[in-house]
Design a protein around this motif. Structure first.
Motif, mmCIF file in Angstrom:
data_model
loop_
_atom_site.group_PDB
_atom_site.id
_atom_site.type_symbol
_atom_site.label_atom_id
_atom_site.label_comp_id
_atom_site.label_asym_id
_atom_site.label_seq_id
_atom_site.Cartn_x
_atom_site.Cartn_y
_atom_site.Cartn_z
ATOM 1 N N UNK A 143 0.831 -1.193 0.000
ATOM 2 C CA UNK A 143 0.000 0.000 0.000
ATOM 3 C C UNK A 143 0.869 1.249 0.000
ATOM 4 N N UNK A 144 0.407 2.285 -0.685
ATOM 5 C CA UNK A 144 1.049 3.597 -0.685
ATOM 6 C C UNK A 144 0.082 4.558 -0.006
ATOM 7 N N UNK A 145 0.568 5.314 0.982
ATOM 8 C CA UNK A 145 -0.344 6.138 1.770
ATOM 9 C C UNK A 145 0.242 7.492 2.106
ATOM 10 N N UNK A 146 -0.653 8.450 2.356
ATOM 11 C CA UNK A 146 -0.288 9.769 2.857
ATOM 12 C C UNK A 146 -1.179 10.070 4.057
ATOM 13 N N UNK A 147 -0.910 11.198 4.708
ATOM 14 C CA UNK A 147 -1.730 11.619 5.845
ATOM 15 C C UNK A 147 -2.533 12.859 5.490
ATOM 16 N N UNK A 148 -3.785 12.880 5.865
ATOM 17 C CA UNK A 148 -4.590 14.095 5.819
ATOM 18 C C UNK A 148 -5.204 14.278 7.198
ATOM 19 N N UNK A 149 -4.750 15.340 7.872
ATOM 20 C CA UNK A 149 -5.173 15.599 9.249
ATOM 21 C C UNK A 149 -4.838 14.379 10.121
ATOM 22 N N UNK A 150 -5.819 13.690 10.683
ATOM 23 C CA UNK A 150 -5.501 12.530 11.527
ATOM 24 C C UNK A 150 -5.849 11.205 10.848
ATOM 25 N N UNK A 151 -5.983 11.240 9.517
ATOM 26 C CA UNK A 151 -6.367 10.034 8.795
ATOM 27 C C UNK A 151 -5.266 9.560 7.848
ATOM 28 N N UNK A 152 -5.152 8.257 7.717
ATOM 29 C CA UNK A 152 -4.254 7.649 6.738
ATOM 30 C C UNK A 152 -5.041 7.474 5.440
ATOM 31 N N UNK A 153 -4.560 8.103 4.374
ATOM 32 C CA UNK A 153 -5.245 8.090 3.087
ATOM 33 C C UNK A 153 -4.497 7.161 2.132
ATOM 34 N N UNK A 154 -5.201 6.215 1.549
ATOM 35 C CA UNK A 154 -4.603 5.274 0.614
ATOM 36 C C UNK A 154 -4.575 5.862 -0.794
ATOM 37 N N UNK A 155 -3.379 5.924 -1.384
ATOM 38 C CA UNK A 155 -3.250 6.391 -2.764
ATOM 39 C C UNK A 155 -3.257 5.248 -3.765
ATOM 40 N N UNK A 156 -2.690 4.107 -3.363
ATOM 41 C CA UNK A 156 -2.591 2.985 -4.301
ATOM 42 C C UNK A 156 -2.383 1.682 -3.531
ATOM 43 N N UNK A 157 -2.919 0.588 -4.095
ATOM 44 C CA UNK A 157 -2.731 -0.747 -3.521
ATOM 45 C C UNK A 157 -2.341 -1.721 -4.617
ATOM 46 N N UNK A 158 -1.564 -2.716 -4.242
ATOM 47 C CA UNK A 158 -1.298 -3.867 -5.094
ATOM 48 C C UNK A 158 -1.589 -5.109 -4.263
#
Length: 248
Positions: free
Chosen positions: A100-115
Motif C-alpha cells: 500500500x502507498x499512503x499519505x496523511x490528511x489531518x488525523x487520517x491515513x489516506x490510501x493512494x494505491x494498492x497492489x
C-alpha cells in the motif's frame, strides 16, 4: 482587516502560480512590495506550519504539503503514483504480499494505491480510511513530523488511547514515535491476526508518504521478516530516489 493575514495569503498566491519554481525571499518581497524582514518572518511561520517548504539552506520556497491538503489535492500525489506503481508491483511479486502507498490528511491515513497479492489467504481491507494511530503507514508519517507539528497534532487530536495500548501518556507516545523514526520502520499488529509494516518515502529530505506491506500474522514468520523488511526498504528508497531525481 488584519494586514499580516493578507500578506501571508499574497505570498501563497504568488508561489502557487509556478508550483515547480523555487521563489527566493528577495523575489517574493520585491514582487509584493514587502519589507524583507517582514516577509522573512511571515515565510518562516508558513514554513513552520508546512504551507511553504524550503528544499535546503539558502534555497528558495515552494508550496508545502498543508497548502495541498486544504484543497484535498494530496501533496505530490501525481508524481508519487508515477514513480511508485511499478516498484510496488515488483514488491508484491517478490513477496507475494499486498502492499500500500499512503499519505496523511489531518488525523487520517489516506490510501493512494494498492497492489494485492494472489495468496489464497490474504487480508481484504474495507477501503475505509483509518486513523493514523491504527496503521503502521500512518504511524510512520506521524513519527517524522517536526516536534512542533507533532505537538500540535497531539493537542488537536489527542492521544491514541485504545488505538495504541502501549501508549499510556504523551511521553509514551513521543518515545514510541522516536523509536519508529530511529528504526525507519513501523510494525502494527491490529488484534485481528493482521500485521502491517510501514517505511517512509522521502522527497527533499522530507517524509511525504509511506509504503507498507500487510499480511496475516501466520505468514509473518521469523524467516519471512528479514526479506519483507529488506525489500520494503529497498522499494521505498527506489521510489524516493525517483521523486528526488525528478527535481534535479
Amino acid at each position: 482587516m488584519i494586514q499580516v493575514i493578507h500578506r501571508a495569503l499574497d505570498i501563497l498566491e504568488l508561489v502557487s502560480r509556478e508550483r515547480n519554481k523555487e521563489f527566493g525571499l528577495g523575489e517574493i518581497a520585491d514582487s509584493l512590495g514587502l519589507n524583507h524582514g517582514t516577509c522573512a518572518n511571515i515565510i518562516k511561520t508558513l514554513v513552520t506550519r508546512e504551507y511553504l517548504k524550503q528544499s535546503g539552506k539558502k534555497r528558495g520556497y515552494k508550496l508545502g504539503s498543508k497548502s495541498y491538503y486544504l484543497t484535498g489535492n494530496y501533496s505530490h500525489k501525481k508524481e508519487l503514483l508515477r514513480f511508485a506503481v511499478e516498484p510496488m508491483i515488483s514488491l508484491r511479486d517478490k513477496l507475494n504480499e499486498s502492499c500500500i502507498l499512503a499519505v496523511r490528511k489531518e488525523n487520517m491515513r489516506i490510501t493512494l494505491h494498492k497492489e494485492l497479492s494472489t495468496q489464497e489467504l490474504q487480508v481484504i481491507t474495507s477501503g475505509v480510511e483509518k486513523n493514523v494511530y491504527l496503521t503502521s503507514t500512518g504511524r510512520i508519517i506521524l513519527a517524522f513530523l517536526k516536534p512542533a507539528d507533532r505537538d500540535n497534532f497531539i493537542q488537536r487530536y489527542g492521544l491514541p488511547k485504545e488505538m495504541w495500548p502501549e501508549v499510556r501518556n504523551e511521553a509514551d507516545l513521543i518515545m514510541e514515535l522516536e523509536k519508529i523514526k530511529d528504526e525507519q520502520l513501523a510494525i502494527h499488529f491490529d488484534g485481528k491476526h493482521i500485521v502491517g509494516i510501514g517505511v517512509p518515502i522521502y522527497k527533499d529530505n522530507e517524509v511525504i508518504a509511506s509504503l507498507g506491506v500487510y499480511l496475516p500474522e501466520v505468514r509473518f514468520t521469523y524467516n519471512a521478516q528479514e526479506k519483507i523488511f529488506l525489500e520494503l526498504k529497498k522499494t521505498a528508497q527506489l521510489i524516493s530516489k525517483g521523486i528526488t531525481k525528478e527535481q534535479v
